[in-house]
Design a protein around this motif. Structure first.
Motif, short mmCIF file in Angstrom:
data_model
loop_
_atom_site.label_atom_id
_atom_site.label_comp_id
_atom_site.label_asym_id
_atom_site.label_seq_id
_atom_site.Cartn_x
_atom_site.Cartn_y
_atom_site.Cartn_z
N ILE A 83 23.94 50.81 31.48
CA ILE A 83 24.19 51.44 30.16
C ILE A 83 23.70 50.06 29.45
CG2 ILE A 83 25.53 52.20 28.45
CD1 ILE A 83 26.83 53.89 30.80
N CYS A 84 22.79 50.47 28.38
CA CYS A 84 22.59 49.13 27.56
C CYS A 84 22.84 49.93 26.03
CB CYS A 84 21.12 48.86 27.52
SG CYS A 84 20.60 48.35 29.13
N MET A 85 23.86 49.70 25.21
CA MET A 85 24.15 50.41 24.17
C MET A 85 22.94 50.25 23.12
SD MET A 85 28.15 49.49 23.60
CE MET A 85 28.40 50.42 22.18
N LYS A 86 22.68 51.59 22.56
CA LYS A 86 21.53 51.58 21.97
C LYS A 86 21.76 51.09 20.43
CE LYS A 86 18.73 55.54 19.72
NZ LYS A 86 17.84 54.49 19.23
N THR A 87 22.89 51.35 19.97
CA THR A 87 23.22 50.52 18.43
C THR A 87 22.95 48.94 18.66
OG1 THR A 87 25.45 50.57 19.19
CG2 THR A 87 24.71 52.12 17.60
N VAL A 88 23.36 48.39 19.91
CA VAL A 88 23.21 46.85 19.92
C VAL A 88 21.66 46.62 20.20
CG1 VAL A 88 23.75 45.09 21.44
CG2 VAL A 88 25.55 46.75 21.08
N TYR A 89 21.10 47.25 21.09
CA TYR A 89 19.63 46.68 21.23
C TYR A 89 18.70 47.21 20.16
CZ TYR A 89 21.33 44.86 25.52
OH TYR A 89 22.11 43.75 26.18
N ASP A 90 18.98 48.22 19.57
CA ASP A 90 18.19 48.69 18.40
C ASP A 90 18.29 47.66 17.47
OD1 ASP A 90 17.40 50.95 19.70
OD2 ASP A 90 18.22 52.40 18.19
N GLU A 91 19.38 46.94 17.08
CA GLU A 91 19.53 46.04 16.20
C GLU A 91 18.91 44.72 16.77
OE1 GLU A 91 20.92 46.39 13.33
OE2 GLU A 91 20.76 44.26 12.83
N GLU A 105 24.19 36.91 16.31
CA GLU A 105 23.51 37.40 15.14
C GLU A 105 23.63 38.92 15.09
OE1 GLU A 105 21.83 35.23 13.04
OE2 GLU A 105 21.51 37.06 11.46
N VAL A 106 23.61 39.61 16.60
CA VAL A 106 23.76 40.85 16.72
C VAL A 106 25.15 41.26 16.12
CG1 VAL A 106 23.85 42.87 18.13
CG2 VAL A 106 21.71 41.37 18.53
N MET A 107 26.02 40.53 16.74
CA MET A 107 27.49 40.93 16.57
C MET A 107 27.66 40.74 14.95
SD MET A 107 31.11 39.28 17.82
CE MET A 107 31.97 40.21 18.57
N SER A 108 27.32 39.69 14.25
CA SER A 108 27.49 39.43 12.82
C SER A 108 26.92 40.76 12.19
CB SER A 108 26.76 38.07 12.55
OG SER A 108 27.11 37.08 13.21
N ARG A 109 25.62 40.90 12.29
CA ARG A 109 24.88 42.04 11.65
C ARG A 109 25.80 43.44 11.78
NH1 ARG A 109 18.88 41.32 11.09
NH2 ARG A 109 18.64 39.16 10.70
N ILE A 110 26.09 43.44 13.02
CA ILE A 110 26.84 44.81 13.27
C ILE A 110 28.30 44.98 12.29
CG2 ILE A 110 27.87 46.25 14.91
CD1 ILE A 110 25.57 45.97 16.76
N SER A 111 28.92 43.91 12.55
CA SER A 111 30.26 43.57 12.12
C SER A 111 30.18 43.83 10.64
CB SER A 111 30.89 42.04 12.42
OG SER A 111 31.92 42.12 11.76
N LYS A 112 29.08 43.19 9.93
CA LYS A 112 29.00 43.19 8.44
C LYS A 112 28.54 44.35 7.86
CE LYS A 112 27.73 38.36 8.05
NZ LYS A 112 26.26 37.59 7.76
N ASP A 113 27.96 45.41 8.37
CA ASP A 113 27.40 46.26 8.00
C ASP A 113 28.32 47.79 8.42
OD1 ASP A 113 25.98 48.95 7.49
OD2 ASP A 113 24.10 47.97 7.65
N ALA A 172 27.98 50.88 8.10
CA ALA A 172 27.16 51.83 8.74
C ALA A 172 26.94 51.54 10.39
CB ALA A 172 26.14 52.47 8.20
N LYS A 173 26.67 50.33 10.60
CA LYS A 173 26.03 50.09 11.72
C LYS A 173 27.37 50.02 12.60
CE LYS A 173 21.91 47.66 10.49
NZ LYS A 173 21.40 46.12 10.49
N LEU A 174 28.49 49.48 11.95
CA LEU A 174 29.86 49.02 12.65
C LEU A 174 30.38 50.56 13.30
CD1 LEU A 174 31.92 47.07 13.84
CD2 LEU A 174 33.11 47.36 11.65
N LYS A 175 30.23 51.42 12.42
CA LYS A 175 30.70 52.84 12.62
C LYS A 175 29.71 53.35 13.77
CE LYS A 175 31.83 57.24 10.20
NZ LYS A 175 30.56 58.14 10.54
N ALA A 176 28.68 53.24 13.57
CA ALA A 176 27.66 53.78 14.88
C ALA A 176 27.85 53.01 16.15
CB ALA A 176 26.12 53.70 14.34
N TYR A 177 28.25 51.91 16.10
CA TYR A 177 28.39 51.00 17.19
C TYR A 177 29.82 51.64 17.69
CZ TYR A 177 30.56 47.11 19.85
OH TYR A 177 31.32 46.54 20.72
N GLU A 178 30.83 51.73 16.88
CA GLU A 178 32.09 52.27 17.52
C GLU A 178 31.97 53.73 18.14
OE1 GLU A 178 34.66 50.36 17.81
OE2 GLU A 178 34.49 48.82 16.56
N GLU A 179 31.21 54.38 17.49
CA GLU A 179 31.16 55.84 18.05
C GLU A 179 30.52 55.67 19.38
OE1 GLU A 179 31.10 57.99 13.61
OE2 GLU A 179 29.20 57.98 14.90
#
Lengths: 414, 414
Positions: free
Chosen positions: B54-62, B306-314, B316-323
């Motif tokens: 499994i490769c999380m889509k929210t992570v790899y799209d970012e 960078e991926v973690m920082s970007r998801i963490s700061k946004d 909407a992205k954080l919500k999608a990742y958590e979901e």
């Protein structure tokens, strides 16, 4: 009330990295005065004439086209088998020595230095390094309780100082019976020097002479981090052939890095590649380094391995990659030529430059000169014995004007 | 004729990684007999019901949307500042302890273990680990000339064995006056156990009692590699609050990994995060670990930071990742429930599972049972004290049938 919890060997000065600090200052100056008015020659990464980091298109197009699983999956501890083949191919090209050769993936070139120093010396041992040197050799040695002795890199004729190398090499070997000696060539950091093939023969002869004593264990670490930007075609790889059929008590370890040649600095991939006439010793290297990898970082960047393997396996991709690299190599060579020519014109003394990212200017008061140059928006790195100018990061036009600026300040300070 | 060049401390058995060997065998079986007929429970990575990573889509799209320079540029040695903030946020969530906290980037969780062991013990010291353990704790200790002592993880009631922990902890501390003790919780590898908050209070009370002697230096390393797949919501993070206002001679180091929570195993990123009541001690940790990073791998994967920082700061992205993560967490929990239920139905004894990727089956002849199970195309990892089944890698349907297969072989062998 206590103020320390770390073990004694792990307490270090509370100092931040000096080069990063300088680079940050340069960025501030760029914001304030504009790109065209600042020469930022701090970081050792290839930048275009606009000062932007070069990211090879052939590398990153491949990277981003790969399935997500190529990024996500664990790599094997020693490295993926096809990467370990590709990295040997990329390192030696047509000059693979006739020997047992084993490679282990490492995070950049740094990992290969630490594996060699940690696994091939004992605590308290002294590592042999040239007096113009990449600072982490010392950081790594100190981290593991090893000392460093310095041979003079240049003689009075500005050639490789074989006498100083020999003297230090034999003194340490006689004392320790085991020695890791480091030679950073071609395209040495920070001088840009590359040993000639004749100089390599002399180095090898010294090793062979000392290998006659079967109690001596000689480990030569060759740092080739900048080899992909050195010389014409593959001429700077010819010397690898000289490591064929060495005495069994000479082990050569080549530290190869993908940071520069693939513009993948931040992806952290390289390899430690050993060359030995004895299969058991090559196998020992492989298992010793694998154990160390497992115990330090477990495994390396899978996607970076995959990129190299894919490019290496596909002749069309390999050709496109080589062609793109050749453009940047040529750009770098033109910048260096411009700097050397301008230095000659203003009588700025520089060390003999052959290849690579850096040129060095010997002087006694590097920090003072650097501070004065910062006032003129010229940022370079002060070292113990001089200044390091990163031609990799500065346009040809700026390479032409920098030597006069440096020379002027040096004359003022004298 | 010589057959060894490495220093004595760096000579290891010429053995390849056993788990990778098993995983390769499982892949062979899949090719031969088809996916539906093989249960591959070897590797510790989340796979879908089809057995694919499994490769999380929210992570790899970012990741793939980022500019190339985010991959190419060197990161700072300690880690990019915004990553170091994001990783603390991700680790503690709303349960950040009231203390001085400093983080340093490491390649996966492994790097944080090695930094703590190397920098906070002396050669010859003994590290305290539970008797069900992740093998690299021992590999790392041995690599650096440290020994390992084991406390019993479970008492006869299958709860955390606080008596055994206390006894071993105090014996070692009295002898060494300095101790690194490792607790892998929540979601321990290999048992899936998580200490309850009450058990954590008991652990802390033992530490505090022993901290009264100002000569004692107590270092608790908490491996939370699997925390992102543990418990409901953030309940498994509550215990972090207990590390507020500790005595100054207790240093807590949390080893956080992005391997599992971001499905970035192969990108090699994690962090060592220290918790101390004393600012100097937290700073010492930062500089000690930074020196070690510089001397081992230089810097870590920039793109992963960078991926973690970007998801963490946004948001909407954080919500999608958590979901997205919640979906996989739920999938994992269902698989584990199915395995536990099926084990109970066939009277297969398992260790108390709470969370995470693995379930363990205690037995004396793990290798023999594993070999027999391979004949039936069930691949799991034999350990010293039992078998490790990776629910992370096996569909719910297969989790339902595996316990009966294991039980049958165990009964036959007895």
């Amino acid at each position: 009330m206590i103020s320390s919890m770390a073990a004694d060997h792990a307490i270090w000065p509370k100092e931040d990295d000096a080069i990063f600090g300088l680079a940050a200052k340069a960025q501030e100056a760029i914001k304030k005065y504009g790109k065209e008015n600042v020469i930022d020659s701090t970081l050792g990464a290839l930048a275009d004439d606009n000062g932007d980091l070069i990211c090879m298109k052939t590398v990153y197009d491949e990277l981003k086209s790969m399935p997500n699983a190529c990024f996500a999956a664990y790599a094997q501890v020693a490295g993926q088998p096809d990467f370990l083949e590709a990295v040997q191919e990329a390192c030696f090209k047509e000059f693979r020595p006739d020997a047992y050769i084993k490679a282990v993936a490492t995070p950049g070139g740094t990992g290969s230095v630490r594996h060699t120093i940690y696994n091939y010396t004992n605590p308290g041992d002294t590592i042999l390094v040239s007096d113009w040197y990449w600072k982490p050799y010392v950081t790594i040695s100190e981290e593991f309780g090893r000392k460093v002795a310095f041979y003079k890199l240049f003689n009075e004729k500005n050639e490789f100082n074989i006498e100083s190398f020999k003297e230090n090499f034999e003194t340490l070997l006689n004392k320790q019976k085991r020695l890791v000696a480091i030679i950073n060539s071609p395209a040495q950091n920070p001088t840009g020097y590359s040993l000639s093939d004749e100089e390599w023969v002399e180095v090898i002869n010294i090793m062979k002479e000392n290998a006659k004593d079967q109690n001596n264990k000689i480990i030569l670490f060759i740092d080739v981090a900048y080899i992909d930007f050195a010389g014409k075609e593959n001429e700077r790889r010819k010397f690898f052939k000289l490591f064929s059929n060495l005495p069994e008590n000479i082990l050569v370890v080549v530290g190869y890095s993908l940071s520069k040649g693939y513009t993948m600095y931040g992806m952290r991939l390289g390899a430690a590649i050993c060359i030995s006439s004895n299969k058991d010793i090559a196998d020992e290297f492989y298992y010793s380094c694998s154990h160390s990898s497992r115990a330090n970082w477990s495994n390396c960047n899978r996607a970076a391995m995959e990129v190299m393997s894919r490019i290496s396996k596909d002749p069309a991709k390999l050709k496109a990659y080589e062609e793109e690299k050749a453009i940047y190599k040529s750009m770098l060579q033109k910048r260096a030529e411009a700097f050397v020519k301008a230095a000659n014109e203003v009588d700025l003394e520089i060390l003999p430059y052959r290849d690579g990212f850096f040129i060095s200017i010997p002087c006694d008061n590097a920090k003072e000169i650097s501070d004065k140059l910062i006032e003129q928006n010229l940022f370079l790195v002060p070292l113990k014995k001089g200044l390091r100018f990163a031609v990799c990061a500065v346009s040809e036009d700026k390479c032409k004007i920098a030597p006069a600026m440096i020379k002027k300040i040096m004359d003022e300070i004298k």
